[in-house]
Design a protein around this motif. Structure first.
Motif, PDB file in Angstrom:
ATOM      1  N   THR A  47      51.619  63.105  60.266  1.00  0.00           N
ATOM      2  CA  THR A  47      51.302  64.558  60.046  1.00  0.00           C
ATOM      3  C   THR A  47      53.161  64.857  59.700  1.00  0.00           C
ATOM      4  O   THR A  47      53.263  65.974  59.234  1.00  0.00           O
ATOM      5  CB  THR A  47      50.979  64.768  61.763  1.00  0.00           C
ATOM      6  N   MET A  64      49.846  68.229  58.340  1.00  0.00           N
ATOM      7  CA  MET A  64      51.107  67.497  57.818  1.00  0.00           C
ATOM      8  C   MET A  64      51.914  68.158  57.308  1.00  0.00           C
ATOM      9  O   MET A  64      52.054  69.232  57.103  1.00  0.00           O
ATOM     10  CB  MET A  64      50.428  66.890  56.055  1.00  0.00           C
ATOM     11  N   LYS A  99      48.522  62.710  54.382  1.00  0.00           N
ATOM     12  CA  LYS A  99      47.178  62.605  54.266  1.00  0.00           C
ATOM     13  C   LYS A  99      46.434  61.354  54.133  1.00  0.00           C
ATOM     14  O   LYS A  99      46.082  61.219  54.986  1.00  0.00           O
ATOM     15  CB  LYS A  99      46.421  63.908  53.406  1.00  0.00           C
ATOM     16  N   GLN A 153      44.442  71.403  57.348  1.00  0.00           N
ATOM     17  CA  GLN A 153      43.461  70.387  55.919  1.00  0.00           C
ATOM     18  C   GLN A 153      42.300  70.350  57.139  1.00  0.00           C
ATOM     19  O   GLN A 153      42.093  69.719  58.031  1.00  0.00           O
ATOM     20  CB  GLN A 153      43.495  70.292  55.208  1.00  0.00           C
ATOM     21  N   SER A 164      52.742  66.055  50.516  1.00  0.00           N
ATOM     22  CA  SER A 164      50.930  66.107  51.468  1.00  0.00           C
ATOM     23  C   SER A 164      50.675  65.409  51.540  1.00  0.00           C
ATOM     24  O   SER A 164      49.642  64.770  52.533  1.00  0.00           O
ATOM     25  CB  SER A 164      50.792  67.605  52.517  1.00  0.00           C
ATOM     26  N   HIS A 165      49.579  65.099  50.972  1.00  0.00           N
ATOM     27  CA  HIS A 165      48.606  64.099  49.681  1.00  0.00           C
ATOM     28  C   HIS A 165      48.963  62.487  50.746  1.00  0.00           C
ATOM     29  O   HIS A 165      48.326  62.121  50.907  1.00  0.00           O
ATOM     30  CB  HIS A 165      48.269  64.149  48.429  1.00  0.00           C
ATOM     31  N   PRO A 221      45.057  71.608  51.068  1.00  0.00           N
ATOM     32  CA  PRO A 221      46.367  71.610  52.927  1.00  0.00           C
ATOM     33  C   PRO A 221      46.630  73.242  52.394  1.00  0.00           C
ATOM     34  O   PRO A 221      46.810  74.388  51.131  1.00  0.00           O
ATOM     35  CB  PRO A 221      47.152  71.108  52.780  1.00  0.00           C
ATOM     36  N   LEU A 231      43.300  67.993  60.424  1.00  0.00           N
ATOM     37  CA  LEU A 231      44.807  67.000  59.464  1.00  0.00           C
ATOM     38  C   LEU A 231      45.504  68.437  59.886  1.00  0.00           C
ATOM     39  O   LEU A 231      45.960  69.624  59.556  1.00  0.00           O
ATOM     40  CB  LEU A 231      44.333  67.042  58.631  1.00  0.00           C
TER      41      LEU A 231
END
Length: 188
Positions: free
Chosen positions: A159, A60, A154, A65, A150-151, A20, A58
């Protein structure tokens, strides 16, 4: 530079970076304004969806990413032997939910809410990169405060944290009884 070429530049950076990356970093790398970078990323995301590509973009929060479109996962499974993932324990899930809704939060606050120690749950969540150390409180002992990553977003398909389910329906106000009905006034 034409718009399609600008999107191609961002696509190349996202593909090569593979982790990301946030819009300001992409803006700095490309020389595009931050507003323009965000607009281009939004268009790129829409392009992938409209043309049913094998990849999706994606988002986030302000991180982006490239990822494989989940529609095609069955083909990937034939090619790649999936890694075995251990599921989270009930304790870890509870701790994660507390962190997600109450962040930033200390271990002691999580334990106070759960009513039990949560050292192992926090260790597991840190190892899986679902939560992270967000700093320390400026009070005696300087406890670590935790927040989601952020993981986490995801992994759970969000988001932003604003997409977490509303919990107000699960809690009754102090004025409601256990049945969920308004209390009746007594007539004396």
């Amino acid at each position: 530079m034409e718009r399609e070429k600008q999107k191609a530049v961002l696509e190349a950076l996202l593909f090569a970076y593979s982790e990301p990356i946030n819009a300001p970093e992409l803006s700095k790398a490309t020389g595009f304004s931050l507003k323009e970078t965000r607009e281009l990323l939004s268009e790129l995301r829409a392009d992938y969806a409209f043309y049913h590509r094998g990849m999706i973009l994606l988002q986030m929060e302000d991180d982006y990413q490239l990822a494989t479109n989940p529609v095609y996962v069955t083909y990937l499974e034939k090619l790649i032997t999936p890694r075995s993932y251990k599921t989270l324990s009930q304790a870890s899930l509870e701790a994660l939910a507390i962190v997600a809704y109450k962040q930033p939060i200390t271990k002691a606050e999580i334990e106070d809410i759960r009513g039990v120690k949560c050292d192992q749950a926090i260790r597991t969540l840190l190892e899986k990169h679902l939560i992270e150390d967000k700093g320390r409180l400026e009070k005696i002992g300087r406890p670590i405060i935790y927040g989601t990553t952020s993981h986490f977003l995801k992994t759970f398909g969000f988001t932003s944290l604003s997409e977490l389910p509303d919990t107000s329906a699960f809690f009754q106000s102090d004025e409601q009884g256990a049945s969920g009905e308004e209390p009746q006034e007594s007539i004396d």
